[in-house]
Design a protein around this motif. Structure first.
Motif, PDB file in Angstrom:
ATOM      1  N   ALA A 254       0.787  -1.222  -0.013  1.00 25.60           N
ATOM      2  CA  ALA A 254       0.001  -0.055   0.013  1.00 25.60           C
ATOM      3  C   ALA A 254       0.766   1.294  -0.038  1.00 25.60           C
ATOM      4  O   ALA A 254       0.366   2.310  -0.534  1.00 25.60           O
ATOM      5  CB  ALA A 254      -0.936  -0.042   1.302  1.00 25.60           C
ATOM      6  N   SER A 255       2.065   1.373   0.725  1.00 26.47           N
ATOM      7  CA  SER A 255       2.989   2.267   0.867  1.00 26.47           C
ATOM      8  C   SER A 255       4.162   2.307   0.008  1.00 26.47           C
ATOM      9  O   SER A 255       4.753   3.303  -0.181  1.00 26.47           O
ATOM     10  CB  SER A 255       3.248   2.511   2.236  1.00 26.47           C
ATOM     11  OG  SER A 255       4.023   1.560   2.664  1.00 26.47           O
ATOM     12  N   GLY A 256       4.552   1.055  -0.425  1.00 31.19           N
ATOM     13  CA  GLY A 256       5.599   0.925  -1.123  1.00 31.19           C
ATOM     14  C   GLY A 256       6.951   0.791  -0.164  1.00 31.19           C
ATOM     15  O   GLY A 256       8.003   1.099  -0.596  1.00 31.19           O
ATOM     16  N   LEU A 257       6.488   0.810   1.328  1.00 30.77           N
ATOM     17  CA  LEU A 257       7.647   0.865   2.103  1.00 30.77           C
ATOM     18  C   LEU A 257       7.917  -0.631   2.713  1.00 30.77           C
ATOM     19  O   LEU A 257       7.225  -1.384   2.891  1.00 30.77           O
ATOM     20  CB  LEU A 257       7.544   1.908   3.180  1.00 30.77           C
ATOM     21  CG  LEU A 257       7.375   3.308   2.681  1.00 30.77           C
ATOM     22  CD1 LEU A 257       6.950   4.179   3.948  1.00 30.77           C
ATOM     23  CD2 LEU A 257       8.765   3.851   2.022  1.00 30.77           C
ATOM     24  N   CYS A 258       9.339  -0.698   2.973  1.00 26.43           N
ATOM     25  CA  CYS A 258       9.697  -1.881   3.739  1.00 26.43           C
ATOM     26  C   CYS A 258       9.674  -1.712   5.047  1.00 26.43           C
ATOM     27  O   CYS A 258      10.246  -0.879   5.734  1.00 26.43           O
ATOM     28  CB  CYS A 258      11.165  -2.358   3.162  1.00 26.43           C
ATOM     29  SG  CYS A 258      11.612  -2.979   1.622  1.00 26.43           S
ATOM     30  N   GLU A 259       9.118  -2.540   6.031  1.00 29.86           N
ATOM     31  CA  GLU A 259       8.628  -2.587   7.318  1.00 29.86           C
ATOM     32  C   GLU A 259       9.148  -3.670   8.011  1.00 29.86           C
ATOM     33  O   GLU A 259       9.231  -4.803   7.572  1.00 29.86           O
ATOM     34  CB  GLU A 259       7.107  -2.110   7.437  1.00 29.86           C
ATOM     35  CG  GLU A 259       6.644  -1.051   6.676  1.00 29.86           C
ATOM     36  CD  GLU A 259       6.793   0.262   7.029  1.00 29.86           C
ATOM     37  OE1 GLU A 259       7.545   0.450   8.139  1.00 29.86           O
ATOM     38  OE2 GLU A 259       6.317   1.300   6.527  1.00 29.86           O
ATOM     39  N   VAL A 260       9.056  -3.505   9.379  1.00 23.61           N
ATOM     40  CA  VAL A 260       9.482  -4.506  10.270  1.00 23.61           C
ATOM     41  C   VAL A 260       8.140  -5.579  10.260  1.00 23.61           C
ATOM     42  O   VAL A 260       8.565  -6.741  10.052  1.00 23.61           O
ATOM     43  CB  VAL A 260       9.467  -4.144  11.739  1.00 23.61           C
ATOM     44  CG1 VAL A 260       9.691  -5.452  12.520  1.00 23.61           C
ATOM     45  CG2 VAL A 260      10.649  -3.445  11.791  1.00 23.61           C
ATOM     46  N   CYS A 261       6.964  -5.103  10.193  1.00 22.44           N
ATOM     47  CA  CYS A 261       5.865  -6.018   9.798  1.00 22.44           C
ATOM     48  C   CYS A 261       4.578  -5.126   9.215  1.00 22.44           C
ATOM     49  O   CYS A 261       4.638  -3.979   9.513  1.00 22.44           O
ATOM     50  CB  CYS A 261       5.561  -6.621  11.200  1.00 22.44           C
ATOM     51  SG  CYS A 261       4.812  -5.236  12.552  1.00 22.44           S
ATOM     52  N   VAL A 262       3.915  -5.907   8.596  1.00 20.09           N
ATOM     53  CA  VAL A 262       2.509  -5.202   7.980  1.00 20.09           C
ATOM     54  C   VAL A 262       1.396  -6.039   8.649  1.00 20.09           C
ATOM     55  O   VAL A 262       0.539  -5.466   9.112  1.00 20.09           O
ATOM     56  CB  VAL A 262       2.477  -5.532   6.377  1.00 20.09           C
ATOM     57  CG1 VAL A 262       1.126  -5.183   5.777  1.00 20.09           C
ATOM     58  CG2 VAL A 262       3.752  -5.031   5.731  1.00 20.09           C
ATOM     59  N   LEU A 263       1.696  -7.496   8.890  1.00 20.61           N
ATOM     60  CA  LEU A 263       0.540  -8.359   9.824  1.00 20.61           C
ATOM     61  C   LEU A 263       1.031  -8.764  10.820  1.00 20.61           C
ATOM     62  O   LEU A 263       2.361  -8.969  11.034  1.00 20.61           O
ATOM     63  CB  LEU A 263       0.060  -9.418   8.575  1.00 20.61           C
ATOM     64  CG  LEU A 263      -0.449  -8.988   7.571  1.00 20.61           C
ATOM     65  CD1 LEU A 263      -0.726  -9.946   6.554  1.00 20.61           C
ATOM     66  CD2 LEU A 263      -1.733  -8.059   7.712  1.00 20.61           C
ATOM     67  N   THR A 264       0.464  -9.164  11.817  1.00 25.68           N
ATOM     68  CA  THR A 264       0.870  -9.921  13.081  1.00 25.68           C
ATOM     69  C   THR A 264       1.393 -11.422  12.534  1.00 25.68           C
ATOM     70  O   THR A 264       2.680 -11.615  13.368  1.00 25.68           O
ATOM     71  CB  THR A 264      -0.336 -10.208  13.873  1.00 25.68           C
ATOM     72  OG1 THR A 264      -1.004  -8.813  14.343  1.00 25.68           O
ATOM     73  CG2 THR A 264       0.338 -10.936  15.165  1.00 25.68           C
ATOM     74  N   SER A 265       1.176 -11.781  11.779  1.00 24.35           N
ATOM     75  CA  SER A 265       1.920 -13.134  11.162  1.00 24.35           C
ATOM     76  C   SER A 265       3.273 -12.702  10.745  1.00 24.35           C
ATOM     77  O   SER A 265       4.095 -13.690  10.819  1.00 24.35           O
ATOM     78  CB  SER A 265       1.166 -13.868   9.803  1.00 24.35           C
ATOM     79  OG  SER A 265       0.877 -12.862   9.043  1.00 24.35           O
ATOM     80  N   ASP A 266       3.524 -11.563  10.615  1.00 21.96           N
ATOM     81  CA  ASP A 266       5.078 -11.434  10.269  1.00 21.96           C
ATOM     82  C   ASP A 266       5.997 -11.206  11.569  1.00 21.96           C
ATOM     83  O   ASP A 266       7.051 -11.184  11.393  1.00 21.96           O
ATOM     84  CB  ASP A 266       5.170  -9.776   9.473  1.00 21.96           C
ATOM     85  CG  ASP A 266       4.310  -9.783   8.255  1.00 21.96           C
ATOM     86  OD1 ASP A 266       4.123 -10.742   7.686  1.00 21.96           O
ATOM     87  OD2 ASP A 266       3.753  -8.783   7.816  1.00 21.96           O
ATOM     88  N   CYS A 267       5.221 -10.927  12.822  1.00 20.89           N
ATOM     89  CA  CYS A 267       6.153 -11.113  14.038  1.00 20.89           C
ATOM     90  C   CYS A 267       6.339 -12.482  14.655  1.00 20.89           C
ATOM     91  O   CYS A 267       5.541 -13.433  14.145  1.00 20.89           O
ATOM     92  CB  CYS A 267       5.227 -10.261  14.935  1.00 20.89           C
ATOM     93  SG  CYS A 267       4.927  -8.358  14.418  1.00 20.89           S
ATOM     94  N   PRO A 268       7.191 -12.371  15.457  1.00 24.22           N
ATOM     95  CA  PRO A 268       7.689 -13.878  16.187  1.00 24.22           C
ATOM     96  C   PRO A 268       6.282 -13.955  17.148  1.00 24.22           C
ATOM     97  O   PRO A 268       5.502 -13.386  17.438  1.00 24.22           O
ATOM     98  CB  PRO A 268       8.775 -13.583  17.206  1.00 24.22           C
ATOM     99  CG  PRO A 268       9.462 -12.355  16.419  1.00 24.22           C
ATOM    100  CD  PRO A 268       8.247 -11.556  15.666  1.00 24.22           C
ATOM    101  N   ALA A 269       6.151 -15.320  17.607  1.00 26.30           N
ATOM    102  CA  ALA A 269       5.114 -15.651  18.521  1.00 26.30           C
ATOM    103  C   ALA A 269       5.144 -14.766  19.697  1.00 26.30           C
ATOM    104  O   ALA A 269       6.345 -14.629  20.287  1.00 26.30           O
ATOM    105  CB  ALA A 269       5.314 -17.339  18.833  1.00 26.30           C
ATOM    106  N   GLY A 270       3.965 -14.569  20.188  1.00 28.44           N
ATOM    107  CA  GLY A 270       3.895 -13.588  21.401  1.00 28.44           C
ATOM    108  C   GLY A 270       3.988 -12.248  21.225  1.00 28.44           C
ATOM    109  O   GLY A 270       3.972 -11.536  22.053  1.00 28.44           O
TER     110      GLY A 270
END
Length: 377
Positions: A254-270
């Motif tokens: 949507a923004s064309g930017l590289c982020e640490v995460c876009v969805l919670t599934s992109d993050c480690p458990a917890g």
């Protein structure tokens, strides 16, 4: 033969050339020059008709062979070609050619000027040569000076990009791996991005490295991602997918930017994705506004709409159990959740009742028996 009938009716020998004569019959040649006034002279010929084919009568009245190409002449009758003229490259008039057969071997007749030459038109030369004033000269390659199309190997002299120089008409006119820009006649390293190796783009006809994420750009083809213009960075390369970002980043299309995460599934458990950063998820009854914020995956317990609810016993601390109906962790939901000497009442474990204490079921009594009278035995 060899005699003539004299005035006294006697046969007399005919005279050779150069002897005096009074009539042509007195000469072996049959030709008496100027017999009137006498004496005349016996000669080989009086005009060209007196000579054999291919010969002519000279001024000294002798028959000689007609002259070949390039020999000085006094008239067309003296030439094998039947043509006497001023020919370029010769002084005065010489025997000119009328057809190619009048020329020495391997030369051709330029009928317009009567000259025998190596060539008359460009097609008389080899494929890599052109006819320059009757001589075959090598054609010149791309970017060399020229005065006509025929001089150039490409067949094109002068273009929008190369006035007065040989231009290209196809890729074969260019050196190495260069390509022909037929619009300008220039040989270039590239015409568009498809002509460059992977990871490069065509920058003013030269292949240059494409920019990574947030690298400078003014056109999509300048970017490795194929997309120029990220949110807030209109002159920088945007990402299109995960492959356009560093290993520890994901692409927000949507923004064309590289982020640490876009969805919670992109993050480690917890952890959950909050404003493109991974932050710890809340435990039971921790604050929340969305399911993703909770370890249990459920926000909103009974009586606690902005707190994390439990979904199963694993979401509860210590030895508490989950009341799925309310989303709350309780000490117990039934007697089986309490120790052997306790019973469950209002989600709390209480000590079993002694005999004669009021009861509702057997589990409340130490004896394990609740009499129908409502008293523990």
């Amino acid at each position: 033969a060899g005699q003539w009938c004299g005035p006294d009716r006697r046969c007399l020998p005919q005279a050779p050339d150069g002897a005096i004569c009074a009539a042509s019959e007195q000469c072996l040649s049959g030709h008496c020059l100027d017999p009137v006034p006498a004496p005349g002279t016996c000669v080989q010929c009086l005009d060209d008709a007196d000579c054999l084919a291919g010969r002519f009568c000279t001024a000294t009245h002798t028959c000689v062979d007609r002259l070949p190409y390039g020999t000085p002449c006094g008239g067309p009758e003296q030439c094998q070609s039947g043509r006497c003229a001023a020919v370029p490259g010769f002084g005065g008039t010489v025997c000119a050619c009328a057809v190619t057969g009048d020329c020495p071997s391997a030369l051709l007749c330029d009928v317009a000027i009567g000259a025998c030459q190596e060539c008359v038109q460009h097609s008389d030369c080899a494929a890599d040569a052109w006819c320059d004033g009757g001589t075959c000269e090598p054609r010149v390659p791309y970017a060399m000076p020229c005065g006509s199309d025929a001089q150039c190997l490409s067949g094109a002299c002068g273009s929008a990009g190369l006035p007065g120089l040989c231009a290209c008409q196809g890729d074969m006119d260019c050196a190495d791996d260069d390509l022909c820009d037929q619009g300008t006649g220039l040989c270039e390293a590239c015409l568009d991005g498809t002509d460059c190796p992977e990871g490069q783009w065509c920058d003013d006809h030269d292949c240059a490295p494409q920019s990574p994420h947030l690298g400078p750009c003014s056109d999509d083809e300048q970017c490795l991602s194929g997309s120029c213009g990220a949110s807030g960075f209109p002159m920088s390369c945007a990402c299109e997918g995960a492959g356009d970002c560093p290993d520890d980043r994901v692409c927000d299309p949507a923004s064309g930017l590289c982020e640490v995460c876009v969805l919670t599934s992109d993050c480690p458990a917890g952890q959950w994705c909050k404003d493109h950063d991974c932050v710890p998820q809340s435990a039971h009854l921790g604050p929340c506004t969305a399911d993703a914020q909770c370890l249990s995956g459920s926000c909103g317990a009974s009586g606690f709409p902005t707190s994390c609810a439990c979904q199963d016993d694993g979401d509860c601390p210590n030895d508490l159990v989950c009341d799925v109906a309310t989303g709350l962790c309780e000490a117990c939901l039934g007697h089986a959740d309490c120790p052997a000497s306790e019973y469950c009442f209002a989600q709390s474990c209480l000590a079993d009742k002694p005999p004669a204490a009021p009861c509702q079921d057997d589990e409340e009594c130490v004896s394990g028996i609740c009499h129908t009278s409502g008293m523990c035995l």
